[in-house]
Motif scaffolding. Structure first.
Motif, PDB file in Angstrom:
ATOM      1  N   CYS A  51       0.815  -1.208   0.000  1.00 21.26           N
ATOM      2  CA  CYS A  51       0.000   0.000   0.000  1.00 21.26           C
ATOM      3  C   CYS A  51       0.852   1.262   0.000  1.00 21.26           C
ATOM      4  CB  CYS A  51      -0.894   0.000   1.230  1.00 21.26           C
ATOM      5  SG  CYS A  51       0.010  -0.240   2.778  1.00 21.26           S
ATOM      6  N   ARG A  52       0.187   2.390  -0.219  1.00 20.65           N
ATOM      7  CA  ARG A  52       0.804   3.688  -0.003  1.00 20.65           C
ATOM      8  C   ARG A  52       0.996   3.850   1.502  1.00 20.65           C
ATOM      9  NH1 ARG A  52       3.201   4.934  -4.519  1.00 20.65           N
ATOM     10  NH2 ARG A  52       1.877   5.714  -6.200  1.00 20.65           N
ATOM     11  N   SER A  53       1.679   4.908   1.903  1.00 26.35           N
ATOM     12  CA  SER A  53       1.944   5.091   3.331  1.00 26.35           C
ATOM     13  C   SER A  53       1.395   6.423   3.832  1.00 26.35           C
ATOM     14  CB  SER A  53       3.437   4.959   3.630  1.00 26.35           C
ATOM     15  OG  SER A  53       4.217   5.757   2.773  1.00 26.35           O
ATOM     16  N   GLY A  54       0.106   6.629   3.551  1.00 28.41           N
ATOM     17  CA  GLY A  54      -0.592   7.763   4.145  1.00 28.41           C
ATOM     18  C   GLY A  54      -0.665   7.583   5.650  1.00 28.41           C
ATOM     19  N   ALA A  55      -0.811   8.676   6.365  1.00 24.45           N
ATOM     20  CA  ALA A  55      -0.780   8.629   7.829  1.00 24.45           C
ATOM     21  C   ALA A  55      -1.825   7.679   8.404  1.00 24.45           C
ATOM     22  CB  ALA A  55      -0.963  10.034   8.395  1.00 24.45           C
ATOM     23  N   SER A  56      -3.047   7.760   7.913  1.00 23.79           N
ATOM     24  CA  SER A  56      -4.104   6.890   8.449  1.00 23.79           C
ATOM     25  C   SER A  56      -3.811   5.424   8.160  1.00 23.79           C
ATOM     26  CB  SER A  56      -5.464   7.271   7.870  1.00 23.79           C
ATOM     27  OG  SER A  56      -5.850   8.541   8.324  1.00 23.79           O
TER      28      SER A  56
ATOM     29  N   PHE B 205       8.031   9.681   5.574  1.00 25.50           N
ATOM     30  CA  PHE B 205       8.164   9.990   7.001  1.00 25.50           C
ATOM     31  C   PHE B 205       7.087   9.311   7.828  1.00 25.50           C
ATOM     32  CE2 PHE B 205      10.151  13.900   5.112  1.00 25.50           C
ATOM     33  CZ  PHE B 205      11.458  13.552   5.427  1.00 25.50           C
ATOM     34  N   ASN B 206       5.888   9.167   7.277  1.00 29.84           N
ATOM     35  CA  ASN B 206       4.810   8.489   8.001  1.00 29.84           C
ATOM     36  C   ASN B 206       5.209   7.075   8.396  1.00 29.84           C
ATOM     37  OD1 ASN B 206       3.106  10.702   7.597  1.00 29.84           O
ATOM     38  ND2 ASN B 206       2.094   9.788   5.825  1.00 29.84           N
ATOM     39  N   ALA B 207       5.934   6.409   7.534  1.00 31.81           N
ATOM     40  CA  ALA B 207       6.233   4.986   7.724  1.00 31.81           C
ATOM     41  C   ALA B 207       7.554   4.713   8.426  1.00 31.81           C
ATOM     42  CB  ALA B 207       6.233   4.287   6.359  1.00 31.81           C
TER      43      ALA B 207
END
Length: 172
Positions: free
Chosen positions: A68-73, A99-101
């Motif tokens: 998946c993508r690494s959006g904050a949610s 940075f989220n991940a």
């Protein structure tokens, strides 16, 4: 596999190109392509493609690994659930998805791969061996849960409650 509600072309194209390799490895795939994808909805015993999934709770519960993508949610939800993940950050913008991940990846609960490197070779050489290694996935799941915050709602409630005036303490 998900690129979010709008989808992610690189992830979608790579998973489509990797279908034979995934099938040959005995891996079942739920691929959520997003509303903008030109790929059609499809369903077979080893591959399900949806435009949108309105029951991500069930998708997460059924998954052994997320791509998946690494959006904050996404990072927070998958981490709190203990779902090992291969994060493919969105390559545009200021790099916030990377940075989220980073904390979850540093802890060992997830893997990070550049969008430009996520291709058939990566799936064949990295993703398939990972999803085929139950001991590694179990370890990643434990680390993912330990490195994540699963009670965010309660923490937010307590924070808000701590600054709101109450009948007992109107000066607060």
């Amino acid at each position: 596999v998900t690129g979010g509600s709008l989808g992610a072309k690189r992830i979608n194209d790579t998973i489509e190109a990797s279908r034979t390799a995934l099938r040959n490895a005995g891996i079942q795939v739920l691929h959520i392509v997003g509303d903008r994808s030109e790929l059609e909805v499809e369903s077979s015993t080893d591959f399900v493609r949806l435009k949108y999934c309105d029951r991500m709770d069930l998708a997460i519960a059924a998954a052994d690994l997320a791509v998946c993508r690494s959006g904050a949610s996404t990072v927070c939800e998958f981490g709190a659930f203990g779902l090992p993940s291969v994060f493919v950050p969105y390559p545009v913008g200021n790099g916030e998805q990377r940075f989220n991940a980073v904390d979850l990846v540093s802890a060992g609960g997830a893997v990070l791969v550049n969008d430009s490197d996520f291709d058939l070779h990566y799936v064949r050489d990295q993703v398939i061996p990972l999803i085929s290694n139950q001991k590694k996935l179990q370890a990643m799941s434990r680390v993912s849960k330990a490195a994540s915050i699963a009670n965010g709602t309660q923490l937010l409630y307590e924070l808000v409650r701590g600054v709101l005036p109450t009948k007992a303490n109107p000066d607060k």
